[in-house]
Design a protein around this motif. Structure first.
Motif, PDB file in Angstrom:
ATOM      1  N   GLN A  86      33.138   5.617  -7.929  1.00 27.51           N
ATOM      2  CA  GLN A  86      32.738   5.619  -9.276  1.00 27.51           C
ATOM      3  C   GLN A  86      33.555   6.611 -10.218  1.00 27.51           C
ATOM      4  O   GLN A  86      33.791   6.378 -11.474  1.00 27.51           O
ATOM      5  N   GLU A  87      33.758   7.670  -9.640  1.00 27.49           N
ATOM      6  CA  GLU A  87      34.186   8.804 -10.473  1.00 27.49           C
ATOM      7  C   GLU A  87      35.719   8.477 -10.779  1.00 27.49           C
ATOM      8  O   GLU A  87      36.242   8.990 -11.809  1.00 27.49           O
ATOM      9  N   THR A  88      36.476   8.018  -9.795  1.00 24.17           N
ATOM     10  CA  THR A  88      37.805   7.778  -9.815  1.00 24.17           C
ATOM     11  C   THR A  88      38.296   6.165 -10.740  1.00 24.17           C
ATOM     12  O   THR A  88      39.197   5.973 -11.007  1.00 24.17           O
ATOM     13  N   PHE A  89      37.010   5.582 -11.101  1.00 18.23           N
ATOM     14  CA  PHE A  89      37.181   4.115 -11.560  1.00 18.23           C
ATOM     15  C   PHE A  89      38.060   4.055 -12.899  1.00 18.23           C
ATOM     16  O   PHE A  89      38.813   3.249 -12.861  1.00 18.23           O
ATOM     17  N   ALA A  90      37.923   5.105 -13.580  1.00 18.32           N
ATOM     18  CA  ALA A  90      38.716   5.241 -15.038  1.00 18.32           C
ATOM     19  C   ALA A  90      40.179   5.137 -14.647  1.00 18.32           C
ATOM     20  O   ALA A  90      40.869   5.185 -15.691  1.00 18.32           O
ATOM     21  N   SER A  91      40.632   5.610 -13.617  1.00 20.70           N
ATOM     22  CA  SER A  91      41.998   5.593 -13.203  1.00 20.70           C
ATOM     23  C   SER A  91      42.517   4.268 -12.713  1.00 20.70           C
ATOM     24  O   SER A  91      43.872   4.184 -12.381  1.00 20.70           O
ATOM     25  N   ILE A  92      41.889   2.976 -12.836  1.00 27.64           N
ATOM     26  CA  ILE A  92      42.220   1.901 -11.982  1.00 27.64           C
ATOM     27  C   ILE A  92      43.527   1.458 -13.051  1.00 27.64           C
ATOM     28  O   ILE A  92      43.741   1.511 -14.179  1.00 27.64           O
TER      29      ILE A  92
END
Ligand SMILES: Cc1ncc(C[n+]2csc(CCOP(=O)(O)OP(=O)(O)O)c2C)c(N)n1
Length: 631
Positions: A86-92
């Motif tokens: 969830q925390e890293t999802f914005a880096s997809i």
């Protein structure tokens, strides 16, 4: 991020939820996917459509001990969000961020990596057969779309699976869409199945009747299983999956997480291959994606409230220029026909389809078939043009060799996305096609330096008596104006743009412009470096190269392709065979899989941008000037 979603660190947390909480979680996941991809872009539609399927599969299966295999992996954003990302999802899809597909190094829940369609069933069958041979205890389930079921590979796996009768669950995620609306007889067949009474309703109705008979309830329930089977066959005579040896559960509403859990649990108990046919909607829950599923298959950034794409104004893409050129030529030449393997939008052949619907063929995700189909068309006197991304042409290698080139049939392969592709990353880089095509007799390979030359090459290629591959990159052209009249390019001839005494950069495709800038930078350092626009990988312009070699002191080849087996290798082979003895340096991409991230970033990282090249070339030329000291 929603409050329930925040509490889900792994699928184990999911398994504690009630069905209504799962429904709330699905809602929160959708909102988070939309909110994030609006900034990053990504595979929005497929991921929104598969949320309940992902939740139900992780709910019923004991992942990661049990193996859930995703086909392609573009629909797995919900999977990422419930497996600790969830925390890293914005880096997809961003540089050094999460992959847009599954990656084994990202998570132990990512059991299978892909990017190309229809590999899931073969991979899952391998996992299941290995389990049985080793006496291991885990379940295997695969999630595959109806689009991927147009690919031969899926059926090669089904064929073996039905024969081996291996314990494995295949969940068919049927949204009736590939990227574009799905096509073909099998797609139509799935549509017919979709209208049958729902599996869960049928089961519940029978159970309700049987439960209402108090004394004999137990034995009647067992009898009910048989009745259900009989009824099932009665409503779906000759279901193709059942004929192939699968147990078929379906159709089931793929957005009803409670029903999905029931069906998956039933399927898990069955000791053999099962197909669960789930009906879903691409883009589910976000109105613009539901209404415009093609655009929302893989959009860039968009505005959440309006659903409008945030687009920079850019010159027309190479794909657009290709398609417009083809339409222009097809007006005069009736024998031109166009083929896509499920990529009408990406290749821009949808534009050709509008003009010549009868001369346009979408064959499904079937690159192998497309190439051989083109061979048949060419044999009968037509001029087939198969527009295909470089990465997907990999699928059709034997067909290019055995069906097209061996028979010397004039098929034109319009190779789109040749070079680095950006967000899709390692599975999609178009950097191997020169290497795999160059060894095949008869096929000719060219790449223009810009969209103007692309037009000329397409026109010229359609007059060749043999197979031809014309490569062009992803994204916008250089915005150079072009006339209706398509200029002639002499076939097989490169373009000597600048003479240079110290060295000559022989560049392929748009790398020519990088070579020109590098030349200027080197000139400022006192080096006299020439530039050649190679245009042709095969046939190589030997005459031009010979002249260049006689006037310059060193040659540097430059390409946005794997260095091994690429254009530079072709020049190296020729120089070795012809005994041309001047220093040669090959510049291209190294022997590694290159991840997602902006192409410019990788060009700079591998010193293939003007700055890096200037650094490398000046050091090299300096080295060449320094006399070698012998002991
Ligand atoms: C061999 C291959 N050809 C083309 C593609 C491009 N592609 C990516 S997703 C997709 C559609 C897949 O449709 P489906 O399997 O039904 O999944 P959905 O997106 O509908 O969930 C296509 C054609 C690909 N990934 N692999």
């Amino acid at each position: 991020m929603g409050s329930l979603l925040k509490t889900i660190e792994s699928p184990a947390d999911l398994r504690r939820l009630s069905v209504s909480q799962l429904e709330q979680l699905a809602q929160e996941i959708r909102e988070y996917i939309v909110e994030t991809t609006a900034r990053t872009g990504g595979h929005v539609g497929a991921s929104l459509g598969a949320v309940e399927l992902v939740l139900a599969m992780h709910y019923v299966y004991d992942t990661p001990r049990d193996k859930v295999v995703f086909d392609i992996g573009h629909q797995a954003y919900a999977h990422k969000l419930i497996t600790g990302r969830q925390e890293t999802f914005a880096s997809i899809r961003q540089l050094r961020g999460l992959s847009g597909f599954l990656k084994r190094h990202e998570s132990e829940y990512d059991v299978w990596e892909a990017g190309h369609a229809a590999t899931s069933l073969s991979g899952a069958l391998g996992l299941a057969v290995a389990r049985d041979l080793k006496g291991a205890q885990y379940e295997v389930a695969a999630l595959i779309g109806d689009g991927a079921l147009t690919a031969g590979m899926a059926w090669e796996a089904m064929n073996q699976l039905g024969h081996l009768k291996t314990r494995l669950v295949v969940v068919v995620n049927d949204n009736s869409m590939s990227i574009a609306p799905n096509v073909g007889a099998f797609s139509q067949y799935l549509t017919n199945l979709r209208t049958a009474p729902s599996y869960v309703r049928l089961k519940q109705d029978i159970e309700a009747v049987l439960e209402s008979v108090p004394v004999f309830g137990g034995s009647l329930r067992r009898a009910g299983e048989r009745i259900k089977d009989v009824l099932h066959h009665a409503v779906l005579p000759g279901n193709v999956f059942e004929e192939l040896g699968f147990k078929y559960f379906g159709p089931v509403n793929g957005h009803d997480v409670g029903s999905l859990i029931v069906v998956l649990r039933n399927a898990r108990e069955f000791d053999g291959p099962v197909v669960i046919h789930a009906i879903t909607q691409k883009g589910r829950g976000y109105r613009p994606a539901e209404e415009r599923p093609v655009q929302f298959h893989g959009p860039g950034p968009f505005d959440v409230s309006s659903g409008q794409m945030i687009k920079k104004t850019e010159p027309p893409t190479y794909s657009q220029v290709f398609s417009e050129t083809l339409v222009q030529l097809a007006r005069e030449r009736e024998e031109i026909v166009a083929i896509t393997a499920a990529m009408p939008d990406g290749t821009k052949l949808d534009y050709f389809q509008k003009h010549f619907p009868d001369r346009y063929f979408d064959v499904g995700i079937a690159e192998q078939h497309a190439a051989t189909f083109a061979a048949g068309l060419a044999l009968a006197g037509l001029r087939p043009v198969f527009a295909v991304y470089s990465t997907f042409l990999q699928r059709a290698y034997d067909q290019v060799v055995h069906d097209v080139s061996h028979q010397n049939l004039p098929v034109l392969f319009a190779i789109d996305r040749a070079g680095l592709v950006g967000g899709d990353g390692a599975t999609h880089q178009g950097v191997y096609d020169i290497a795999f095509l160059r060894t095949v007799p008869r096929i000719e390979i060219a790449m223009g330096k810009d969209e103007g030359e692309l037009r000329s090459l397409i026109k010229a290629a359609l007059d060749r008596p043999n197979p031809v591959a014309i490569r062009y990159p992803r994204g916008p052209g250089r915005g150079i104006p072009y006339e209706d009249e398509i200029p002639e390019i002499p076939w097989g001839r490169g373009e000597w743009l600048h003479h240079g005494r110290d060295a000559t950069l022989v560049a392929l495709g748009p790398m020519v412009y990088i070579a020109l800038e590098t030349r200027e930078r080197l000139a400022r350092q006192g080096y006299d470096v020439g530039v050649v626009n190679a245009r042709f990988v095969k046939p190589l312009d030997h005459e031009l190269l010979r002249q260049v070699a006689s006037e310059t002191q060193a040659i540097i080849t430059l390409e946005e392709h794997a260095i091994h087996g690429g254009f530079g290798s072709a020049v190296a082979e020729w120089m070795a065979l012809e005994n041309v003895r001047i220093p040669l340096r090959l510049e291209g991409l190294p022997d590694v899989f290159i991840d997602h991230g902006p192409p410019d970033y990788y060009l700079a990282m591998y010193e293939l941008d003007p700055e890096g090249l200037t650094r490398k070339v000046s050091a090299w030329l300096q080295d060449l000037r320094t006399p070698t000291v012998h002991d």
